[in-house]
Design a protein around this motif. Structure first.
Motif, short mmCIF file in Angstrom:
data_model
loop_
_atom_site.label_atom_id
_atom_site.label_comp_id
_atom_site.label_asym_id
_atom_site.label_seq_id
_atom_site.Cartn_x
_atom_site.Cartn_y
_atom_site.Cartn_z
N ALA A 288 0.80 -1.23 0.00
CA ALA A 288 0.00 0.00 0.00
C ALA A 288 0.84 1.27 0.00
O ALA A 288 0.43 2.29 -0.56
CB ALA A 288 -0.93 0.01 1.22
N ASP A 314 -2.39 9.53 5.06
CA ASP A 314 -3.60 10.26 4.68
C ASP A 314 -4.11 9.92 3.28
O ASP A 314 -5.31 9.89 3.03
CB ASP A 314 -3.36 11.77 4.78
CG ASP A 314 -3.60 12.29 6.20
OD1 ASP A 314 -4.33 11.61 6.94
OD2 ASP A 314 -3.05 13.34 6.55
N SER A 315 -3.19 9.67 2.37
CA SER A 315 -3.60 9.40 0.98
C SER A 315 -3.58 7.92 0.63
O SER A 315 -3.73 7.55 -0.53
CB SER A 315 -2.67 10.17 0.02
OG SER A 315 -1.33 9.73 0.18
N VAL A 316 -3.38 7.05 1.64
CA VAL A 316 -3.25 5.60 1.39
C VAL A 316 -4.56 4.90 1.68
O VAL A 316 -5.24 5.20 2.66
CB VAL A 316 -2.13 5.00 2.27
CG1 VAL A 316 -2.12 3.48 2.17
CG2 VAL A 316 -0.78 5.55 1.84
N SER A 317 -4.93 3.98 0.81
CA SER A 317 -6.14 3.17 1.02
C SER A 317 -5.77 1.70 0.85
O SER A 317 -5.03 1.34 -0.06
CB SER A 317 -7.22 3.55 0.00
OG SER A 317 -8.35 2.71 0.13
N SER A 318 -6.25 0.87 1.75
CA SER A 318 -5.97 -0.56 1.67
C SER A 318 -7.13 -1.33 2.28
O SER A 318 -7.76 -0.89 3.24
CB SER A 318 -4.68 -0.91 2.41
OG SER A 318 -4.49 -2.32 2.46
N LYS A 319 -7.42 -2.49 1.72
CA LYS A 319 -8.43 -3.38 2.27
C LYS A 319 -7.85 -4.25 3.39
O LYS A 319 -8.58 -5.01 4.01
CB LYS A 319 -9.00 -4.28 1.18
CG LYS A 319 -9.69 -3.52 0.04
CD LYS A 319 -10.94 -2.82 0.52
CE LYS A 319 -11.70 -2.20 -0.65
NZ LYS A 319 -12.93 -1.50 -0.21
N ARG A 322 -7.01 -0.93 8.67
CA ARG A 322 -7.80 0.27 8.91
C ARG A 322 -6.94 1.23 9.73
O ARG A 322 -6.09 0.81 10.52
CB ARG A 322 -9.11 -0.04 9.64
CG ARG A 322 -8.95 -0.79 10.94
CD ARG A 322 -10.30 -1.25 11.51
NE ARG A 322 -11.16 -0.13 11.79
CZ ARG A 322 -11.12 0.57 12.91
NH1 ARG A 322 -10.24 0.25 13.86
NH2 ARG A 322 -11.92 1.57 13.10
N GLY A 402 -10.22 8.14 6.42
CA GLY A 402 -10.67 7.60 5.15
C GLY A 402 -11.73 6.53 5.29
O GLY A 402 -12.34 6.34 6.35
N LEU A 403 -11.96 5.80 4.21
CA LEU A 403 -12.94 4.72 4.19
C LEU A 403 -12.39 3.52 4.92
O LEU A 403 -11.23 3.14 4.75
CB LEU A 403 -13.29 4.34 2.75
CG LEU A 403 -13.98 5.43 1.92
CD1 LEU A 403 -14.17 4.94 0.49
CD2 LEU A 403 -15.32 5.82 2.54
N GLN A 404 -13.22 2.88 5.74
CA GLN A 404 -12.79 1.73 6.52
C GLN A 404 -13.21 0.45 5.80
O GLN A 404 -14.35 0.32 5.35
CB GLN A 404 -13.40 1.77 7.92
CG GLN A 404 -13.05 3.04 8.69
CD GLN A 404 -11.56 3.17 8.93
OE1 GLN A 404 -10.93 2.32 9.54
NE2 GLN A 404 -10.97 4.25 8.43
N PRO A 405 -12.31 -0.56 5.70
CA PRO A 405 -12.65 -1.82 5.03
C PRO A 405 -13.84 -2.49 5.69
O PRO A 405 -13.88 -2.64 6.92
CB PRO A 405 -11.38 -2.66 5.19
CG PRO A 405 -10.28 -1.67 5.45
CD PRO A 405 -10.92 -0.54 6.19
#
Length: 409
Positions: A288, A314-319, A322, A402-405
């Motif tokens: 990620a 801040d700009s990282v997203s991962s499934k 969290r 951010g969005l939470q898996p």
């Protein structure tokens, strides 16, 4: 000598048993009482009312594991031990269309998926279990001990017993598996490839069952449900594989650790259960964050959480993990935390979620304390985490980043 118990169950599979099973299903739905059992026995004299109730009860519970259990033959103990349809389908895909022996098949949770993709023979020493699996999966049946059965198929699936059905107690020791480890190794050595179903809490490092093996840890809807040791031609090059179902996401690699963190600040990351169990956190972060993964640190050994600087997350997203932003670290007193929440958010606080690791705090008691704080439905979601850092316990106020898996607990 014929098993009289099997005769009873076979009669329940006869079309003539449908009225009894329908009545038993109604009784189960309404709640079984001595009076309802007596009514069933009076309405259906000379029939197997106890087994009909057992079957109806198991079918009622099986919706959580199978899409349509209405025609399945199963009991509650067998259902509890069975692989869910989602997990079984994921595992079966790796076998391709080659013939498979399903050893210690139980009621056939895995066999049903295996039989849909190719030839499958089920084997169990319990004649009722073998019969159930054969009927549920439409598979060829062998009623015998797996230690003596002929390994005449290219691939094997093996589900060693981990529960003493006479006492209902589960054994957590891998040395207590039936068949034992030596027998399992012998079976796997005679097959081109195999899969051994074990509990997700199996000892690490993984016991050696074969010269060529890899391990998958499977989480279904965010809960660890199964470990699978793949051997021979079914094994993967990477030693470990985290699996998320029903999404089907996987992440493979080698276990690793983190350096010790300094202060508890920045962002705090919680890994997907299968990632944490396999110690694949560094692999997930590298995928990620690239080189920034080296900035991660562990606040306490064995905690399973890591901190990273806010600017790299801040700009990282991962499934696979969290993240929450650490706002404040306090002594582990619910009144002190409640006061800090009021000071920081006033009347604008939304939902307060309390979490802990290793029972560092009483989640229920803290949740009750925070219900007294005025809420605003449109306010921010806040998390309070009780953590044990070595000999010190702290409370952390944090907010999600951010969005939470959806697959994370």
């Amino acid at each position: 000598m014929p098993d009289r118990r099997l005769d009873v169950w076979e009669k329940l599979a006869d079309p003539e048993a449908v009225p009894l099973l329908e009545a038993a299903a109604i009784a189960v739905a309404d709640g079984i009482t001595p009076a309802s059992v007596m009514r069933l026995r009076k309405s259906f004299p000379g029939t197997s009312v106890a087994e009909a109730i057992e079957l109806a009860s198991a079918r009622a519970r099986a919706d959580a594991k199978f899409a349509d259990p209405s025609a399945m033959m199963l009991d509650r103990a067998g259902l509890e031990q069975a692989t869910s349809e989602t997990v079984a389908e994921w595992k079966a895909a790796r076998f391709g269309d080659a013939p498979v022996l399903d050893l210690c098949c139980g009621i056939g949770g895995d066999a049903m998926a295996l039989a849909r993709r190719g030839p499958c023979t089920v084997v169990d020493r319990d004649p009722i279990r073998a019969w159930m699996a054969g009927l549920n999966a439409g598979a060829v049946v062998r009623t015998e001990a797996v230690e003596v059965t002929e390994i005449d198929h290219a691939l094997v699936h093996l589900d060693p017993a981990r529960r003493d059905e006479s006492s209902g107690r589960r054994s957590w020791r891998i040395e207590d598996l039936v068949p034992n480890l030596d027998s399992i190794r012998g079976i796997l050595a005679r097959a081109e490839g195999g899969a051994v179903k074990l509990g997700p809490g199996l000892p690490r490092p993984t016991p050696e069952l074969h010269a060529c093996q890899s391990l998958s840890i499977i989480a279904e809807h965010g809960r660890l449900v199964q470990a699978v040791v793949w051997t021979g031609r079914l094994a993967r090059e990477e030693p470990c594989e985290a699996v998320d179902l029903p999404s089907g996401r996987t992440l493979s690699g080698s276990p690793g650790g983190f350096t010790a963190a300094g202060e508890l600040d920045g962002a705090l990351l919680t890994f997907h259960p299968s990632i944490e169990r396999l110690e694949l956190g560094p692999v997930a972060l590298e995928a990620a964050m690239g080189g920034d993964a080296a900035l991660a640190g562990e606040p306490a050994v064995g905690l399973g959480l890591v901190t990273v600087p806010l600017e790299v997350i801040d700009s990282v997203s991962s499934k696979w993990f969290r993240a929450v932003r650490i706002l404040e670290v306090l002594p582990p007193r619910p009144d002190a935390v409640a006061s800090a929440l009021r000071t920081r958010f006033g009347d604008e606080i939304g939902e307060v979620v309390v979490r802990t690791r290793a029972a560092a705090i009483d989640v229920d008691a803290w949740s009750r304390e925070f219900r007294r704080i005025p809420r605003n439905e449109k306010g921010p979601r806040v998390e309070v985490l009780g953590l044990r850092l070595g000999r010190k316990t702290v409370a952390v106020i944090a907010e999600p980043i951010g969005l939470q898996p959806s697959s994370m607990p």
